[in-house]
Scaffold this motif. Sequence first.
Motif, mmCIF file in Angstrom:
data_model
loop_
_atom_site.group_PDB
_atom_site.id
_atom_site.type_symbol
_atom_site.label_atom_id
_atom_site.label_comp_id
_atom_site.label_asym_id
_atom_site.label_seq_id
_atom_site.Cartn_x
_atom_site.Cartn_y
_atom_site.Cartn_z
ATOM 1 N N UNK A 280 31.358 62.289 -14.072
ATOM 2 C CA UNK A 280 32.251 61.532 -13.562
ATOM 3 C C UNK A 280 31.517 61.352 -11.984
ATOM 4 N N UNK A 281 30.823 61.954 -11.399
ATOM 5 C CA UNK A 281 30.295 61.362 -10.222
ATOM 6 C C UNK A 281 29.343 59.970 -10.253
ATOM 7 N N UNK A 282 28.843 60.102 -11.568
ATOM 8 C CA UNK A 282 28.100 58.935 -11.894
ATOM 9 C C UNK A 282 28.707 57.577 -12.314
ATOM 10 N N UNK A 283 29.853 57.633 -13.119
ATOM 11 C CA UNK A 283 30.697 56.660 -13.517
ATOM 12 C C UNK A 283 31.378 55.855 -12.417
ATOM 13 N N UNK A 284 31.225 54.771 -12.522
ATOM 14 C CA UNK A 284 31.786 53.788 -11.523
ATOM 15 C C UNK A 284 32.465 52.622 -12.106
ATOM 16 N N UNK A 285 33.679 52.194 -11.772
ATOM 17 C CA UNK A 285 34.538 51.108 -12.247
ATOM 18 C C UNK A 285 33.824 49.644 -12.107
ATOM 19 N N UNK A 286 32.988 49.800 -10.793
ATOM 20 C CA UNK A 286 32.320 48.553 -10.621
ATOM 21 C C UNK A 286 31.161 48.248 -11.708
ATOM 22 N N UNK A 287 30.505 49.108 -12.308
ATOM 23 C CA UNK A 287 29.642 49.253 -13.113
ATOM 24 C C UNK A 287 30.134 48.956 -14.508
ATOM 25 N N UNK A 288 31.356 48.791 -14.858
ATOM 26 C CA UNK A 288 32.194 48.580 -16.033
ATOM 27 C C UNK A 288 31.493 49.231 -17.248
ATOM 28 N N UNK A 289 31.842 50.711 -17.129
ATOM 29 C CA UNK A 289 31.215 51.686 -17.925
ATOM 30 C C UNK A 289 31.860 51.527 -19.537
ATOM 31 N N UNK A 290 30.870 51.997 -20.539
ATOM 32 C CA UNK A 290 31.635 51.894 -21.728
ATOM 33 C C UNK A 290 30.946 53.092 -22.487
ATOM 34 N N UNK A 291 31.573 53.642 -23.671
ATOM 35 C CA UNK A 291 31.092 54.672 -24.338
ATOM 36 C C UNK A 291 30.706 54.097 -25.645
ATOM 37 N N UNK A 292 29.627 54.633 -26.235
ATOM 38 C CA UNK A 292 29.390 54.137 -27.654
ATOM 39 C C UNK A 292 29.012 55.371 -28.440
ATOM 40 N N UNK A 293 29.647 55.622 -29.501
ATOM 41 C CA UNK A 293 29.890 57.079 -30.106
ATOM 42 C C UNK A 293 30.000 56.905 -31.486
ATOM 43 N N UNK A 294 29.319 57.888 -32.100
ATOM 44 C CA UNK A 294 29.359 58.173 -33.570
ATOM 45 C C UNK A 294 28.308 58.884 -34.121
ATOM 46 N N UNK A 295 28.092 58.878 -35.444
ATOM 47 C CA UNK A 295 26.881 59.599 -36.044
ATOM 48 C C UNK A 295 25.936 58.570 -35.858
ATOM 49 N N UNK A 296 24.678 58.994 -35.868
ATOM 50 C CA UNK A 296 23.455 58.256 -35.556
ATOM 51 C C UNK A 296 23.081 57.151 -36.704
ATOM 52 N N UNK A 297 23.389 57.532 -37.830
ATOM 53 C CA UNK A 297 23.232 56.478 -39.132
ATOM 54 C C UNK A 297 24.093 55.346 -39.035
ATOM 55 N N UNK A 298 25.205 55.801 -38.746
ATOM 56 C CA UNK A 298 26.360 54.733 -38.465
ATOM 57 C C UNK A 298 26.248 53.799 -37.107
ATOM 58 N N UNK A 299 25.570 54.539 -36.090
ATOM 59 C CA UNK A 299 25.107 53.720 -34.928
ATOM 60 C C UNK A 299 24.088 52.842 -35.207
ATOM 61 N N UNK A 300 23.225 53.109 -35.929
ATOM 62 C CA UNK A 300 21.962 52.128 -35.995
ATOM 63 C C UNK A 300 22.303 51.014 -37.138
ATOM 64 N N UNK A 301 23.571 50.589 -37.294
ATOM 65 C CA UNK A 301 24.126 49.345 -38.340
ATOM 66 C C UNK A 301 23.959 48.137 -37.455
#
Length: 289
Positions: free
Chosen positions: A268-289
């Motif tokens: 929470x302390x690291x996240x900053x609206x000005x840096x437009x944060x996103x999360x990318x999430x899933x199992x490693x095999x799916x994420x490598x697509x």
Amino acid sequence: MTSSTRLSRWLPIPAAALSLSVVLTGCAGTGVTAVDAARPAARPVDAGRHGTPADTSAGAPGARARPTASTRLPGLGPRTLAGIPRSAREVVLVAGEDRNSSTSRATLYRRTDTGTNTGTGIGTGTGTTADTADTGADAGWTAVASWPARNALRGWTDDHREGDLRSPIGVFTLTDAGGRLADPGTGLPYHRSASFSISGTGFAGEPLAGSFDYVVAIDYNRRVGVSPLDPARPQGGERGGGIWLHVDHGGPTHGCVALAEADMKQLLRALDTGLRPVIVMGDARSLAR
């Protein structure tokens, strides 16, 4: 899913392990009450289609991994890269151990190279070139911190549905935070409310109290710019919702990603609206697509 009785028909788990007081939807429905109303609806970034592995190792919360320097986001396939908004300068990468695993690892990356990722949009899930990454979007990143994490009981899915006990695979913006406790110093809008209180027990019989002391709403099927408690589901209730980053309670989640309390505060302390944060999430095999 509407009750522990319904869940007990699906799983070899005693109904007492899910003694929750209200309708369950993602993790946000496990004992909290929605309080805020709304601003205009916004869709997640390519919901349910993209994901990115932060680190292919995984494990239940325990010792923290030492942050490492990097110039690229490891393990990304072209489909995943195409889902990251050009404007994103913070990425929380959550890689599951496998498709059906409830353990994962979350790594926070910050973009340090300003030469190739220069878009201005935050990304709305339209899939247009105006708000997605260019071919150099995986370069110029540094790992800030890495933590063990947990995800949904049954693992991951490309097509999340209410009550499926799987976390959605995807790239989603992070715009709103909140919790039962005071703002620890985040750069996101923080909505403090006693309605983040939760009771009952989880899948392993562990107490759920304190799980929502700190949360970050994952912008899957929700309106942005409002409290994580907001109940609206722009894509319909059958698509589920209430998918959050929250405090780990010592067992699998209903669909959220959970970190140890100290790690949630650090995030929470690291996240900053000005840096437009996103999360990318899933199992490693799916994420490598």
